[in-house]
Design a protein around this motif. Structure first.
Motif, short mmCIF file in Angstrom:
data_model
loop_
_atom_site.label_atom_id
_atom_site.label_comp_id
_atom_site.label_asym_id
_atom_site.label_seq_id
_atom_site.Cartn_x
_atom_site.Cartn_y
_atom_site.Cartn_z
N ARG A 196 8.27 2.72 4.23
CA ARG A 196 9.14 2.74 5.56
C ARG A 196 10.33 3.70 5.59
NH1 ARG A 196 9.01 -2.54 8.33
NH2 ARG A 196 7.63 -4.06 7.13
N SER A 230 -3.83 6.73 -1.56
CA SER A 230 -3.29 5.56 -1.17
C SER A 230 -4.49 4.39 -0.91
CB SER A 230 -2.50 5.58 0.32
OG SER A 230 -3.69 6.05 1.31
N TYR A 253 5.46 8.52 10.79
CA TYR A 253 4.00 8.61 10.27
C TYR A 253 3.90 9.50 9.07
CZ TYR A 253 2.95 4.80 13.57
OH TYR A 253 2.92 3.57 14.33
N THR A 310 -1.98 -0.75 19.53
CA THR A 310 -2.49 -0.67 18.18
C THR A 310 -3.30 0.63 18.19
OG1 THR A 310 -2.45 -2.91 17.82
CG2 THR A 310 -3.90 -1.47 16.11
N ALA A 342 0.31 2.46 -1.84
CA ALA A 342 0.18 1.63 -0.78
C ALA A 342 1.14 2.01 0.43
CB ALA A 342 0.41 0.11 -1.11
N ASP A 361 -5.34 1.00 1.24
CA ASP A 361 -4.96 -0.28 1.90
C ASP A 361 -6.04 -0.77 2.82
OD1 ASP A 361 -1.63 0.14 2.14
OD2 ASP A 361 -2.43 2.18 2.16
N HIS A 386 1.33 -2.72 9.89
CA HIS A 386 2.52 -2.01 9.28
C HIS A 386 2.89 -0.83 10.17
CE1 HIS A 386 5.23 -0.31 6.30
NE2 HIS A 386 4.61 0.76 6.30
N LEU A 387 2.05 -0.24 10.99
CA LEU A 387 2.25 0.87 11.88
C LEU A 387 3.12 0.22 12.95
CD1 LEU A 387 -1.08 2.86 12.17
CD2 LEU A 387 0.90 3.39 10.61
N THR A 394 1.33 0.65 3.34
CA THR A 394 2.15 -0.61 3.86
C THR A 394 3.51 -0.92 2.99
OG1 THR A 394 0.77 -2.17 2.46
CG2 THR A 394 0.09 -1.63 4.71
N ASP A 395 3.77 -0.45 1.77
CA ASP A 395 5.04 -0.45 1.02
C ASP A 395 6.04 0.57 1.72
OD1 ASP A 395 4.10 -2.55 -0.28
OD2 ASP A 395 3.55 -1.10 -1.91
N GLY A 405 -3.94 -4.62 7.22
CA GLY A 405 -2.54 -4.68 6.72
C GLY A 405 -1.73 -3.20 7.53
N LEU A 406 -2.57 -2.19 7.42
CA LEU A 406 -2.10 -0.63 7.53
C LEU A 406 -1.81 -1.10 9.07
CD1 LEU A 406 -1.17 1.97 7.11
CD2 LEU A 406 -3.61 2.65 7.47
#
Length: 359
Positions: free
Chosen positions: A28, A257, A276, A299, A23, A259, A267-268, A25-26, A263-264
């Motif tokens: 960072r 991945s 990235y 976005t 994922a 997602d 997260h960005l 989104t997990d 949600g992605l």
């Protein structure tokens, strides 16, 4: 004695369940400045290109001319006996005779990045290659003076996708390039001409030379005409998959991945664009559920950077929702960031096609 209890009996090993998809989104990631410098090389898609592997469009003489000029430019760089010296706490050395760089002016998909990377590969080091965004991120991470010191030790700096839509960043990079040219660094840059301005000769080159102010005399503009190679004779964006099909691809593809698009995008906004690329470390394919049209400018610009990093890494994208040629609204495509959105569409469509190829 039952077979199962025999000392030589081999216990049956249950099948290993496939690893769960990654994922994004997990993730960072934290990227140290040293990695930003070390990664200033052509992206994996262009890691092995050369002037010989560039395939000019037979109907476009400017593409053949671009190869010739850049090969000659590479020859002058190879003729130098040593890399430039660092300029730190000393008066800058006079700039060497002749143009300090070449500006590749043209539309999407005519092979500018291929040629830029070919020049980089044909030039002895030290040398650096990065996008305009990556260069501004490097200055932010190192500080201006440290960035000057670091890059002044290079023979060549290649800048892909030079952007003219942020005056502050343009002045920052223009000032940086001026210092580097004073220290003997050679330059090569690319940018894009908007499609409706392709008939206006060197319009984009004029913009570029004006915005880099005092550096304009150091650049030779080189026009490259042609059709986007990613779409030569190819169909439009492939039809999206169903959510179930996307999940099935993610489940059977090691390193994929998975997602939700919303949600992605959220997260960005919490991850700096300079990270990235690191967010995609060890990812082999990207699977997205529920792609939809993006109407928010901030976005959309973050999605552009992610698309660039996915394209650099040649990651096939399997998605449900709307086709990628509809991901930006018509209003946004008419705005000031049009060139970025069109580049992103071109690249996302190419990656979606990669996902639809039989394995």
């Amino acid at each position: 004695m039952p077979a199962a209890s025999h000392p030589d009996a081999i216990a049956a090993t249950p099948p290993t369940a496939p690893a769960a998809p990654i994922a994004l989104t997990d993730r960072r990631p934290v990227v140290p400045a040293e990695r930003l410098v070390a990664e200033m090389v052509p992206p994996p898609r262009f890691s092995d290109v050369s002037f010989g592997s560039y395939l000019p469009d037979t109907t476009q003489p400017s593409q053949y001319e671009a190869v010739r000029v850049l090969e000659e430019f590479a020859g002058t760089l190879n003729a130098g006996s040593a890399a430039p010296k660092r300029g730190w706490f000393r008066r800058s050395a006079p700039a060497p005779a002749g143009p300090a760089g070449v500006y590749l002016d043209g539309g999407y998909g005519v092979g500018k990045t291929h040629l830029l990377a070919s020049l980089w590969h044909a030039t002895p080091g030290p040398k650096a290659f990065g996008t305009f965004v990556e260069l501004t991120n490097l200055v932010g991470a190192l500080g201006f003076q440290q960035a000057v010191q670091t890059l002044s030790g290079h023979r060549l700096l290649c800048i892909d996708e030079f952007e003219l839509d942020d005056p502050g960043d343009t002045v920052l990079v223009s000032t940086l390039l001026g210092r580097l040219v004073d220290n003997g660094v050679k330059l090569c840059a690319t940018s894009n001409t908007l499609p409706e301005k392709l008939g206006e000769g060197r319009f984009a080159a004029a913009d570029f030379l004006r915005e880099i102010q005092g550096l304009s005399a150091h650049f030779r503009p080189l026009r490259i005409d042609g059709q986007d190679y990613r779409h030569r004779g190819l169909p439009d964006a492939p039809a999206p998959y169903t959510d179930e099909a996307v999940e099935a691809v993610a489940a059977r593809t090691p390193g994929a991945s998975l997602d939700d698009f919303d949600g992605l995008l959220a997260h960005l906004s919490a991850v700096h664009p300079s990270r990235y690329g690191a967010m995609l470390d060890d990812v082999t394919a990207v699977c997205l559920r529920g792609v939809h049209q993006v109407d928010d400018q901030s976005t959309a610009l973050r999605l552009v950077v992610l698309a660039d990093r996915m394209y650099d890494r040649e990651l096939p994208v399997t998605a449900s929702g709307v086709p990628f040629d509809q991901v930006f609204s018509e209003e946004m495509l008419r705005g000031g960031y049009r060139k970025k959105y069109l580049r992103a569409v071109s690249r996302l469509v190419a990656l979606a096609r990669d996902s639809s190829k039989p394995s």
